[in-house]
Design an enzyme around this catalytic site. Structure first.
Site, PDB file in Angstrom:
ATOM      1  N   ASP A  56       0.798  -1.225   0.000  1.00  0.00           N
ATOM      2  CA  ASP A  56       0.000   0.000   0.000  1.00  0.00           C
ATOM      3  C   ASP A  56       0.829   1.273   0.000  1.00  0.00           C
ATOM      4  O   ASP A  56       0.407   2.302  -0.532  1.00  0.00           O
ATOM      5  CB  ASP A  56      -1.001   0.008   1.158  1.00  0.00           C
ATOM      6  CG  ASP A  56      -0.385  -0.326   2.500  1.00  0.00           C
ATOM      7  OD1 ASP A  56       0.820  -0.627   2.550  1.00  0.00           O
ATOM      8  OD2 ASP A  56      -1.118  -0.293   3.506  1.00  0.00           O
ATOM      9  N   GLU A  79       9.647 -10.481  -1.626  1.00  0.00           N
ATOM     10  CA  GLU A  79      10.659  -9.423  -1.704  1.00  0.00           C
ATOM     11  C   GLU A  79      12.085  -9.968  -1.698  1.00  0.00           C
ATOM     12  O   GLU A  79      12.986  -9.369  -2.299  1.00  0.00           O
ATOM     13  CB  GLU A  79      10.469  -8.444  -0.541  1.00  0.00           C
ATOM     14  CG  GLU A  79       9.200  -7.624  -0.609  1.00  0.00           C
ATOM     15  CD  GLU A  79       8.002  -8.299   0.041  1.00  0.00           C
ATOM     16  OE1 GLU A  79       6.930  -7.667   0.110  1.00  0.00           O
ATOM     17  OE2 GLU A  79       8.146  -9.473   0.478  1.00  0.00           O
ATOM     18  N   HIS A 144      -0.021   0.388  10.584  1.00  0.00           N
ATOM     19  CA  HIS A 144       0.339  -0.996  10.250  1.00  0.00           C
ATOM     20  C   HIS A 144       1.742  -0.996   9.622  1.00  0.00           C
ATOM     21  O   HIS A 144       2.196  -0.006   9.054  1.00  0.00           O
ATOM     22  CB  HIS A 144      -0.676  -1.608   9.283  1.00  0.00           C
ATOM     23  CG  HIS A 144      -0.792  -0.903   7.964  1.00  0.00           C
ATOM     24  ND1 HIS A 144      -1.367   0.336   7.823  1.00  0.00           N
ATOM     25  CD2 HIS A 144      -0.380  -1.268   6.721  1.00  0.00           C
ATOM     26  CE1 HIS A 144      -1.336   0.706   6.559  1.00  0.00           C
ATOM     27  NE2 HIS A 144      -0.729  -0.255   5.857  1.00  0.00           N
ATOM     28  N   HIS A 145       2.422  -2.080   9.730  1.00  0.00           N
ATOM     29  CA  HIS A 145       3.809  -2.274   9.285  1.00  0.00           C
ATOM     30  C   HIS A 145       4.819  -1.549  10.176  1.00  0.00           C
ATOM     31  O   HIS A 145       6.017  -1.559   9.863  1.00  0.00           O
ATOM     32  CB  HIS A 145       4.037  -1.832   7.837  1.00  0.00           C
ATOM     33  CG  HIS A 145       3.211  -2.585   6.828  1.00  0.00           C
ATOM     34  ND1 HIS A 145       2.621  -3.797   7.089  1.00  0.00           N
ATOM     35  CD2 HIS A 145       2.883  -2.281   5.545  1.00  0.00           C
ATOM     36  CE1 HIS A 145       1.963  -4.208   6.019  1.00  0.00           C
ATOM     37  NE2 HIS A 145       2.098  -3.311   5.064  1.00  0.00           N
ATOM     38  N   GLY A 443      26.867 -16.333   0.013  1.00  0.00           N
ATOM     39  CA  GLY A 443      26.494 -17.742   0.077  1.00  0.00           C
ATOM     40  C   GLY A 443      25.098 -18.020   0.589  1.00  0.00           C
ATOM     41  O   GLY A 443      24.897 -18.958   1.367  1.00  0.00           O
ATOM     42  N   ASP A 473      18.795 -29.709  -5.378  1.00  0.00           N
ATOM     43  CA  ASP A 473      17.401 -29.845  -4.982  1.00  0.00           C
ATOM     44  C   ASP A 473      17.103 -29.121  -3.675  1.00  0.00           C
ATOM     45  O   ASP A 473      16.027 -28.540  -3.502  1.00  0.00           O
ATOM     46  CB  ASP A 473      17.016 -31.328  -4.877  1.00  0.00           C
ATOM     47  CG  ASP A 473      18.007 -32.148  -4.046  1.00  0.00           C
ATOM     48  OD1 ASP A 473      19.069 -31.618  -3.651  1.00  0.00           O
ATOM     49  OD2 ASP A 473      17.721 -33.336  -3.801  1.00  0.00           O
ATOM     50  N   ASN A 500      20.351 -34.967  -5.389  1.00  0.00           N
ATOM     51  CA  ASN A 500      21.149 -35.900  -4.604  1.00  0.00           C
ATOM     52  C   ASN A 500      20.590 -36.063  -3.187  1.00  0.00           C
ATOM     53  O   ASN A 500      21.296 -36.447  -2.267  1.00  0.00           O
ATOM     54  CB  ASN A 500      22.619 -35.477  -4.556  1.00  0.00           C
ATOM     55  CG  ASN A 500      22.784 -34.020  -4.144  1.00  0.00           C
ATOM     56  OD1 ASN A 500      21.885 -33.418  -3.568  1.00  0.00           O
ATOM     57  ND2 ASN A 500      23.938 -33.440  -4.460  1.00  0.00           N
ATOM     58  N   GLY A 502      19.306 -33.857  -0.900  1.00  0.00           N
ATOM     59  CA  GLY A 502      19.515 -32.962   0.233  1.00  0.00           C
ATOM     60  C   GLY A 502      20.666 -32.004   0.065  1.00  0.00           C
ATOM     61  O   GLY A 502      21.105 -31.710  -1.048  1.00  0.00           O
ATOM     62  N   GLU A 506      26.576 -29.249   2.830  1.00  0.00           N
ATOM     63  CA  GLU A 506      26.574 -29.337   4.291  1.00  0.00           C
ATOM     64  C   GLU A 506      27.068 -30.704   4.743  1.00  0.00           C
ATOM     65  O   GLU A 506      27.790 -30.826   5.749  1.00  0.00           O
ATOM     66  CB  GLU A 506      25.169 -29.072   4.848  1.00  0.00           C
ATOM     67  CG  GLU A 506      24.496 -27.827   4.308  1.00  0.00           C
ATOM     68  CD  GLU A 506      25.183 -26.534   4.726  1.00  0.00           C
ATOM     69  OE1 GLU A 506      26.240 -26.579   5.378  1.00  0.00           O
ATOM     70  OE2 GLU A 506      24.662 -25.463   4.388  1.00  0.00           O
TER      71      GLU A 506
END
Length: 585
Positions: A56, A79, A144-145, A443, A473, A500, A502, A506
């Site tokens: 708005d 956003e 608001h916001h 990253g 994925d 693969n 996941g 990591e």
């Protein structure tokens, strides 16, 4: 970054003319709405797309955007993705900036991760925020916001940490100069900036006289005496090194607009040139004197030996982050290193502030050109990648990246997610005038999806070729909604999804068998049909080397006539060579 290069002297003249216009501004001369003044400035900076989400407090400005002849609104799904898209747009369209428009509070906070990434990686992005009226802000109304406590500067304080410059439009008299100041900072410093536009200021009319003076980067002039001294000191080192010198290029060559100066240097001198990971494609990887990627202990042995045994390293635009240096294993010994940066030069242990590489490089090239005969006799490694012969049909990282190297074409824009994709593509030389986009320093996983959207728009405008995304994925699940925006706007990227099971990057770091690195397995080939008209897209799943090669060799697939998604089935725990070495370090 205007399309036509501007000398530092001309930039200073333009700045002074703008200051004079501020003093002489006459609202009776060709009045223009503040919102349209901003759009006119963006048009001058070659911006044709604004990314974001309506809210708005920005709807009035959006009316002007929608009616503006040369700038299009790209409605995003959120956003964060819009900020990623503005980042990707600016990276590909190097002589422009990215623009993301959000609403006050909820919208701008959602975008801040994307803006922080652009700040970290030195990408010029304007974060424009539609905010409550100056009257509402002045009365500290509980709107608001807001946080409900009357503080209207809370989000500005957050933005100050991730933008190089901030501007608050509060009145007619200073609106134009505020806009010009913030945009000039953006194009000069190659960092995001923050600008607020109150609802009651959008349609206020001001003089358009300043628009006659183009904005240009206000690069400071190098002190000629100090610059001459620096050149002489570098030449002494070059002479002492007996031409055993290598050039190492990095991200700031791209970000601070010195590609042309660097290419002139490497072509005229003939010294071997290598790139750090973030500087990949800063120089042509088909150039005969290009030797490959140097990333400390992760480098190929011959590249590592050539860099680390050189008597002099001319480092241009370096970024000394952990991933870019293989956990700081680059052996940059000060006694035999010269560093050129946008705002300073370092010669061995001496630092020369305000001696920037934009002006220094041409003078240095002129002096080093005499060394070209001897320099061209220095042998360099062969950076080419050979597809290995593996006696199985399993798609491995050892095989897939050299194979993809044969699929790439000149002027392709290749977007590689931080993870297996980026580490896999590091060792693959890319064709002439191709562009690699990655986010190795910040990253943020999922960044590549929004960035691919922005990049694909910029590809249309710059005459580049295909837009190709490589993503895992796990990363794709964070920002997958932007595939619908690509379909809505008729964009045609090729999206390779590495399935693969996941978060493999990591797993390489920690938790190889932990459940927290697992994800839900989506029906990837059904996504494009969900997000848009199925006739505008095509999806595939490949399980074997033969299937993938056949697809890559298909003329209709390679021509990228529609958006295409390829699910590549790969084994869990397989990873590229560079990622394995990086994570073990």
């Amino acid at each position: 970054m205007p399309s036509t290069p501007v000398s530092p002297l001309q930039a200073e003249v333009n700045r002074l003319r703008l200051e004079l216009e501020t003093l002489q501004a006459n609202n009776a001369v060709e009045p223009i709405e503040i919102g349209n003044y901003l759009l006119a400035r963006l048009e001058q900076l070659k911006v044709t797309k604004i990314f974001g989400v309506p809210g708005d407090f920005n709807l009035g400005f959006l009316d002007l955007v929608e009616d503006y002849r040369t700038i299009d609104w790209v409605g995003n799904c959120n956003e964060l993705n819009a900020a990623y898209a503005a980042d990707g747009y600016a990276r590909v369209k190097e002589h422009s900036i990215g623009v993301v428009l959000t609403t006050f509070g909820v919208g701008e906070l959602s975008a801040m991760n994307g803006i922080a990434g652009a700040f970290s990686e030195m990408v010029p992005v304007l974060h424009l925020v539609g905010v409550p009226s100056t009257v509402q802000q002045g009365s500290k109304a509980v709107l608001h916001h807001t946080l409900g406590d009357g503080r209207f500067d809370a989000y500005l304080k957050a933005a100050e940490n991730i933008t190089i410059s901030q501007g608050l439009i509060t009145d007619k008299e200073t609106a134009a100069s505020t806009i010009d100041r913030v945009l000039t900072d953006c194009i000069t410093k190659a960092r995001p900036v923050y600008l607020t536009l109150p609802t009651n200021m959008v349609f206020e009319r001001i003089s358009s006289e300043r628009l006659k003076i183009p904005l240009s980067p206000a690069w400071p002039l190098n002190d000629p005496d100090i610059e001459s001294f620096v050149v002489e000191e570098i030449m002494k080192l070059a002479t002492s090194a007996q031409d055993d010198m290598v050039i190492l290029v990095d991200a700031c060559v791209i970000r601070h607009g010195v590609r042309d100066e660097v290419n002139d240097l490497v072509e005229k001198t003939g010294f071997p040139v290598y790139a750090a990971p973030m500087g990949k494609t800063a120089v042509s990887e088909t150039y005969e004197r290009y030797g490959g990627i140097y990333v400390g202990s992760v480098s190929h042995p011959e590249v590592k030996e050539k860099i680390e045994s050189a008597k002099l390293i001319l480092s241009i635009g370096s970024v000394k982050s952990d991933f870019n240096t293989a956990n700081f294993s680059n052996r940059s010994i000060p006694s035999r290193t010269v560093e050129l940066h946008s705002d300073h030069t370092k010669v061995q242990h001496a630092v020369f502030p305000a001696i920037g590489m934009k002006q220094l490089l041409p003078r240095l090239t002129a002096r080093l050109e005499a060394c070209s005969v001897a320099a061209r006799n220095i042998r360099i490694p062969d950076p080419s990648a050979v597809v290995p012969k593996e006696n199985n049909e399993i798609i491995t990282h050892t095989w897939i990246w050299p194979r993809m190297g044969k699929f790439f074409r000149p002027k392709d824009v290749i977007v590689a997610e931080t993870g297996t994709s980026y580490f896999g593509i590091l060792d693959i030389p890319l064709p002439e005038k191709s562009v690699l986009l990655s986010q190795m320093l910040w990253g943020s996983i999922g960044w590549t999806v929004g960035s691919t959207l922005g990049a694909a728009f910029a590809v249309r405008e710059t005459g580049l070729n295909r837009t190709i995304l490589f993503i895992g994925d796990g990363s794709l699940q964070l920002t997958v909604q932007e595939l619908s925006v690509m379909l809505r706007h008729g964009l045609k990227p090729i999206i390779f999804v590495i399935n693969n099971g996941g978060y493999e990057i990591e797993r390489c770091i920690r938790g190889r068998h932990r459940k927290y690195n697992d994800i839900s397995n989506w029906k990837w080939t059904g996504l494009l049909g969900v997000f848009g008209d199925p006739s505008m897209s095509q999806s595939y799943t490949v399980h074997t080397k033969t299937e993938l090669s056949a697809l890559l060799d298909s003329a209709s697939f390679a021509e990228a006539g529609k958006i295409q998604l390829v699910e590549i089935m790969m084994q869990m725990h397989d990873a590229p060579r560079a990622l394995k070495l990086q994570s073990s370090a």
